[in-house]
Design a protein around this motif. Structure first.
Motif, PDB file in Angstrom:
ATOM      1  N   LEU A 130     -33.780  47.813  18.650  1.00  0.00           N
ATOM      2  CA  LEU A 130     -34.702  47.472  19.805  1.00  0.00           C
ATOM      3  C   LEU A 130     -34.951  48.858  20.527  1.00  0.00           C
ATOM      4  O   LEU A 130     -35.923  49.086  21.008  1.00  0.00           O
ATOM      5  N   GLU A 131     -34.024  49.709  20.645  1.00  0.00           N
ATOM      6  CA  GLU A 131     -34.096  50.858  21.395  1.00  0.00           C
ATOM      7  C   GLU A 131     -34.866  51.933  20.494  1.00  0.00           C
ATOM      8  O   GLU A 131     -35.512  52.715  21.324  1.00  0.00           O
ATOM      9  N   LEU A 132     -35.128  51.796  19.397  1.00  0.00           N
ATOM     10  CA  LEU A 132     -35.785  52.705  18.554  1.00  0.00           C
ATOM     11  C   LEU A 132     -37.484  52.389  18.873  1.00  0.00           C
ATOM     12  O   LEU A 132     -38.212  53.459  19.019  1.00  0.00           O
ATOM     13  N   ALA A 133     -37.847  51.175  19.253  1.00  0.00           N
ATOM     14  CA  ALA A 133     -39.226  51.098  19.577  1.00  0.00           C
ATOM     15  C   ALA A 133     -39.371  51.784  21.013  1.00  0.00           C
ATOM     16  O   ALA A 133     -40.553  52.494  21.199  1.00  0.00           O
ATOM     17  N   ARG A 134     -38.371  51.777  21.877  1.00  0.00           N
ATOM     18  CA  ARG A 134     -38.612  52.474  23.251  1.00  0.00           C
ATOM     19  C   ARG A 134     -38.619  53.947  23.205  1.00  0.00           C
ATOM     20  O   ARG A 134     -39.614  54.582  23.911  1.00  0.00           O
ATOM     21  N   ILE A 135     -37.750  54.368  21.948  1.00  0.00           N
ATOM     22  CA  ILE A 135     -37.685  55.821  21.885  1.00  0.00           C
ATOM     23  C   ILE A 135     -39.117  56.169  21.103  1.00  0.00           C
ATOM     24  O   ILE A 135     -39.720  57.462  21.641  1.00  0.00           O
ATOM     25  N   ILE A 136     -39.724  55.557  20.650  1.00  0.00           N
ATOM     26  CA  ILE A 136     -41.203  55.907  19.695  1.00  0.00           C
ATOM     27  C   ILE A 136     -41.960  55.883  20.988  1.00  0.00           C
ATOM     28  O   ILE A 136     -42.988  56.828  20.901  1.00  0.00           O
ATOM     29  N   VAL A 137     -42.187  54.982  21.885  1.00  0.00           N
ATOM     30  CA  VAL A 137     -43.082  55.060  23.155  1.00  0.00           C
ATOM     31  C   VAL A 137     -42.809  55.939  23.913  1.00  0.00           C
ATOM     32  O   VAL A 137     -43.764  56.923  24.336  1.00  0.00           O
ATOM     33  N   MET A 138     -41.514  56.649  24.196  1.00  0.00           N
ATOM     34  CA  MET A 138     -41.233  57.616  24.928  1.00  0.00           C
ATOM     35  C   MET A 138     -41.660  58.813  24.375  1.00  0.00           C
ATOM     36  O   MET A 138     -42.377  59.942  25.126  1.00  0.00           O
TER      37      MET A 138
END
Length: 205
Positions: A130-138
């Motif tokens: 789930l954190e991977l998705a946030r990292i992609i957006v950031m």
């Protein structure tokens, strides 16, 4: 760059946050006392600060580069791992196998490495997805602002920034990088939901 290569690159960027968060979460949950209180107050302080603004400040101070971006994404993602792992460790440290290892003379480091760590890897895997998705957006946001990876390394965020001037005459220049970000984030979120349900016995039933 292929979507699989992009995801592998983002996984490498996210491992630093997982390493820091898992380590501090295990130490806080297993040790307790003032160590736990200090580490959790650090988590609360960082969560109270806007992550995007914090990332902008750090990247602006260190300069835009792949190494600095990895550092920024690592220090902005460790809190989620720390909170989840700490909660798991608080429940595990009173289990019979941990008490048996302590009675057998095992030290704290051995117990944390051999008995605690393997039992917290399942939630860590789910949180990491789930954190991977946030990292992609950031990553895309920082690259859009010119503070992400620099040329010639490709970046969807920089593609959006470069193509916005052509949005009225060549809409596909902006549309396809945006769709790539959206589809990748959606795929990663669905994978995280599936992993959470798969490792949850109640959800499987």
């Amino acid at each position: 760059m292929a979507r699989g290569s992009r995801c592998r690159l983002h996984w490498r960027r996210g491992w630093l946050g997982a390493l820091i968060g898992v380590t501090l979460g295990i130490v806080a949950g297993f040790t307790g006392g003032w160590v736990d209180a200090i580490l959790m107050r650090l988590v609360d302080m960082q969560l109270a600060f806007p992550l995007v603004l914090f990332a902008l400040l750090v990247v602006a101070a260190l300069g835009p580069s792949l190494t600095n971006l990895i550092i920024v994404l690592g220090i902005t993602s460790w809190t989620q791992y720390a909170r989840i792992v700490r909660g798991q460790v608080l429940a595990l440290r009173e289990r019979e196998f941990v008490l048996s290892a302590r009675a057998a003379g095992a030290g704290s480091l051995r117990i944390m490495a051999r008995h605690i760590l393997p039992n917290v890897m399942t939630p860590v895997l789910v949180v990491g997805t789930l954190e991977l998705a946030r990292i992609i957006v950031m990553d895309a946001a920082l690259s859009f602002l010119g503070l992400g990876v620099q040329p010639p390394t490709p970046s969807w965020g920089r593609m959006l920034a470069d193509g916005r001037v052509y949005i009225t005459s060549a809409w596909w220049v902006v549309t396809f990088p945006g769709l790539a970000i959206a589809l990748t984030v959606l795929s990663v979120n669905l994978l995280g939901d599936w992993l959470r349900d798969y490792f949850d016995p109640k959800a499987r039933q």
